[in-house]
Design a protein around this motif. Structure first.
Motif, PDB file in Angstrom:
ATOM      1  N   GLU A   3       7.376 -13.382 -15.262  1.00  0.00           N
ATOM      2  CA  GLU A   3       7.057 -14.821 -14.644  1.00  0.00           C
ATOM      3  C   GLU A   3       5.481 -15.278 -15.291  1.00  0.00           C
ATOM      4  O   GLU A   3       5.588 -16.424 -15.424  1.00  0.00           O
ATOM      5  N   ILE A   4       4.691 -14.333 -15.557  1.00  0.00           N
ATOM      6  CA  ILE A   4       3.397 -14.889 -16.106  1.00  0.00           C
ATOM      7  C   ILE A   4       3.706 -15.288 -17.479  1.00  0.00           C
ATOM      8  O   ILE A   4       3.250 -16.207 -17.776  1.00  0.00           O
ATOM      9  N   ARG A   5       4.479 -14.453 -18.105  1.00  0.00           N
ATOM     10  CA  ARG A   5       4.684 -14.843 -19.665  1.00  0.00           C
ATOM     11  C   ARG A   5       5.521 -16.242 -19.750  1.00  0.00           C
ATOM     12  O   ARG A   5       5.001 -17.046 -20.624  1.00  0.00           O
ATOM     13  N   CYS A   6       6.298 -16.510 -18.922  1.00  0.00           N
ATOM     14  CA  CYS A   6       7.048 -17.884 -18.856  1.00  0.00           C
ATOM     15  C   CYS A   6       6.286 -19.013 -18.127  1.00  0.00           C
ATOM     16  O   CYS A   6       6.690 -19.821 -17.932  1.00  0.00           O
ATOM     17  N   ARG A   7       4.837 -18.609 -17.536  1.00  0.00           N
ATOM     18  CA  ARG A   7       3.974 -19.529 -17.272  1.00  0.00           C
ATOM     19  C   ARG A   7       4.988 -20.052 -15.809  1.00  0.00           C
ATOM     20  O   ARG A   7       4.734 -21.383 -15.535  1.00  0.00           O
ATOM     21  N   ASN A  28      -2.624  -7.625  -5.549  1.00  0.00           N
ATOM     22  CA  ASN A  28      -2.940  -6.376  -6.610  1.00  0.00           C
ATOM     23  C   ASN A  28      -1.735  -6.242  -7.606  1.00  0.00           C
ATOM     24  O   ASN A  28      -2.197  -6.031  -8.640  1.00  0.00           O
ATOM     25  N   PRO A  29      -0.780  -6.312  -7.248  1.00  0.00           N
ATOM     26  CA  PRO A  29       0.350  -6.112  -8.262  1.00  0.00           C
ATOM     27  C   PRO A  29       0.387  -7.222  -9.208  1.00  0.00           C
ATOM     28  O   PRO A  29       0.391  -7.313 -10.451  1.00  0.00           O
ATOM     29  N   LEU A  30      -0.043  -8.493  -9.039  1.00  0.00           N
ATOM     30  CA  LEU A  30      -0.237  -9.665  -9.652  1.00  0.00           C
ATOM     31  C   LEU A  30      -1.500  -9.313 -10.566  1.00  0.00           C
ATOM     32  O   LEU A  30      -1.299  -9.706 -11.929  1.00  0.00           O
ATOM     33  N   PHE A  31      -2.562  -8.931 -10.085  1.00  0.00           N
ATOM     34  CA  PHE A  31      -3.623  -8.693 -11.129  1.00  0.00           C
ATOM     35  C   PHE A  31      -3.326  -7.625 -12.264  1.00  0.00           C
ATOM     36  O   PHE A  31      -3.776  -7.628 -13.165  1.00  0.00           O
ATOM     37  N   GLU A  32      -2.642  -6.557 -11.589  1.00  0.00           N
ATOM     38  CA  GLU A  32      -2.219  -5.590 -12.639  1.00  0.00           C
ATOM     39  C   GLU A  32      -1.286  -6.357 -13.771  1.00  0.00           C
ATOM     40  O   GLU A  32      -1.506  -5.983 -14.907  1.00  0.00           O
ATOM     41  N   ALA A  33      -0.577  -6.961 -13.505  1.00  0.00           N
ATOM     42  CA  ALA A  33       0.525  -7.819 -14.262  1.00  0.00           C
ATOM     43  C   ALA A  33      -0.341  -8.629 -15.223  1.00  0.00           C
ATOM     44  O   ALA A  33      -0.279  -8.762 -16.458  1.00  0.00           O
ATOM     45  N   LEU A  34      -1.442  -9.402 -14.469  1.00  0.00           N
ATOM     46  CA  LEU A  34      -2.029 -10.227 -15.672  1.00  0.00           C
ATOM     47  C   LEU A  34      -2.735  -9.326 -16.603  1.00  0.00           C
ATOM     48  O   LEU A  34      -3.032  -9.729 -17.584  1.00  0.00           O
ATOM     49  N   ASN A  35      -3.437  -8.052 -16.074  1.00  0.00           N
ATOM     50  CA  ASN A  35      -4.126  -7.352 -17.169  1.00  0.00           C
ATOM     51  C   ASN A  35      -3.338  -6.876 -18.181  1.00  0.00           C
ATOM     52  O   ASN A  35      -3.637  -6.882 -19.353  1.00  0.00           O
ATOM     53  N   ARG A  36      -1.987  -6.575 -17.767  1.00  0.00           N
ATOM     54  CA  ARG A  36      -1.083  -5.908 -18.885  1.00  0.00           C
ATOM     55  C   ARG A  36      -0.717  -7.120 -19.824  1.00  0.00           C
ATOM     56  O   ARG A  36      -0.253  -6.651 -20.940  1.00  0.00           O
ATOM     57  N   GLU A  41      -7.835 -15.844 -18.024  1.00  0.00           N
ATOM     58  CA  GLU A  41      -8.268 -16.857 -17.050  1.00  0.00           C
ATOM     59  C   GLU A  41      -7.175 -16.978 -16.282  1.00  0.00           C
ATOM     60  O   GLU A  41      -5.907 -17.205 -16.532  1.00  0.00           O
ATOM     61  N   TYR A  42      -7.281 -17.230 -14.971  1.00  0.00           N
ATOM     62  CA  TYR A  42      -6.312 -17.242 -13.847  1.00  0.00           C
ATOM     63  C   TYR A  42      -6.999 -17.932 -12.779  1.00  0.00           C
ATOM     64  O   TYR A  42      -8.095 -17.580 -12.282  1.00  0.00           O
ATOM     65  N   PRO A  43      -6.136 -18.777 -11.953  1.00  0.00           N
ATOM     66  CA  PRO A  43      -6.808 -19.275 -10.700  1.00  0.00           C
ATOM     67  C   PRO A  43      -7.117 -18.197  -9.593  1.00  0.00           C
ATOM     68  O   PRO A  43      -6.506 -17.275  -9.435  1.00  0.00           O
ATOM     69  N   VAL A  44      -8.283 -18.315  -8.852  1.00  0.00           N
ATOM     70  CA  VAL A  44      -8.717 -17.619  -7.774  1.00  0.00           C
ATOM     71  C   VAL A  44      -9.164 -18.269  -6.528  1.00  0.00           C
ATOM     72  O   VAL A  44      -9.640 -19.473  -6.865  1.00  0.00           O
ATOM     73  N   ILE A  45      -9.108 -17.867  -5.484  1.00  0.00           N
ATOM     74  CA  ILE A  45      -9.551 -18.348  -4.295  1.00  0.00           C
ATOM     75  C   ILE A  45     -10.635 -17.266  -3.764  1.00  0.00           C
ATOM     76  O   ILE A  45     -10.084 -16.142  -3.806  1.00  0.00           O
TER      77      ILE A  45
END
Length: 65
Positions: A3-7, A28-36, A41-45
């Motif tokens: 999903e991240i790769r496909c934006r 946390n799984p999203l954070f791991e995927a972003l690292n991989r 850069e990614y939106p955060v609250i």
């Protein structure tokens, strides 16, 4: 990670700032995927509960906002 790769729409990371430290509260799984997939850069609250932490955050990071 696909999903991240496909934006595709993914939720922002929720980060807590407490006593001068950042902590990921959820996704946390999203954070791991972003690292991989090497996303830099990614939106955060950023969640800040105490006024003193808010003041520290602004002193340290207001230039990045």
């Amino acid at each position: 990670m696909d999903e991240i790769r496909c934006r595709k729409d993914t939720p922002p990371l929720i980060i807590n700032f407490d006593k001068g430290e950042f902590e990921i509260n959820c996704n946390n799984p999203l954070f791991e995927a972003l690292n991989r997939v090497h996303v830099n850069e990614y939106p955060v609250i950023i969640w800040i509960t105490e006024r003193a932490d808010y003041d520290v955050f602004l002193d340290e990071y207001a230039g990045y906002l």
